[in-house]
Enzyme design. Sequence first.
Site, short mmCIF file in Angstrom:
data_model
loop_
_atom_site.label_atom_id
_atom_site.label_comp_id
_atom_site.label_asym_id
_atom_site.label_seq_id
_atom_site.Cartn_x
_atom_site.Cartn_y
_atom_site.Cartn_z
CB SER A 134 33.70 46.79 39.35
OG SER A 134 34.63 46.93 40.42
CE1 TYR A 147 38.27 47.21 36.10
CE2 TYR A 147 37.55 48.14 38.19
CZ TYR A 147 37.64 47.06 37.32
OH TYR A 147 37.10 45.85 37.68
#
Length: 276
Positions: A134, A147
């Site tokens: 990401s 995350y």
Amino acid sequence: MVITGAGSGMGRALALRLSRCGVTLALTDLDTRSVEDTAHHCVSRGAAIVVHRLDVADEAAVRAYADAMVERHGAPSMVFNNAVTTMVAGVLDEDTDYARRIMDVNWSGVMYGTNAFRDHLENGGGGRIVNTSSAFGLFGSPMQPSYCASKFAVRGFSEGVQAELRVADSPVRLHIVYPGAVHTAIARDARYPVGDIRDEVVNGFDHRLPGTRPAAAATAILAGVLAGRDRIMVGLDARAIDLATRAGAGAIQRPIATVIGPVVRPVLTRRHRRAR
């Protein structure tokens, strides 16, 4: 081709994009209904589909799945380790049990999928492993500590495997995908330990942040794989973050805070008021 997290978002978009390629698509998700819906759309486009419910955080299940798929259909040409989950909360509000689940799915799931298929791909003459990190694997973001940790872990693990494959002169290539904001259901499906912030965050993610549609993200990913790029940035925001982190090191935090501040500031402000 194997795609985890194929029930929605980028996983579904990849499946739809590949459904006309004349290959068997092995689609997995923890949500059986959603992945079967993806399969229905792919079949309507002429694809051969194999669907399984799979928890990528279960190492034994992932290895058994990989062995079974290869035995029945041969070694896949591509494996997309794409399953994901997240939680939106400041670090002091995070549910620690769910933080562990995030690491299990986002990071361990990628590791298990990579390891389970790597030998099969090498024995089959080569192939591509595509691991989804990401833009949050490039810099730390507020309200997403676990995350971010999981995506940094994907990045470090995958870069290490890339180096191993080169040293071994392996026929297998590994690509790391760094999506910026992709307008999937990830914000709506996230875990919210503080219950009154969900609508605010979803609205901010969907309407305030610049982003990429899942179909465009899938196109960018496949173009990067076919071009042989080790690092695949998805979206202008991911490219900008990549350049900024490499050029400015920690200086990226201030401009990023300016961009995402309108989304997270009201939530953090409310939390600090409660703490006092």
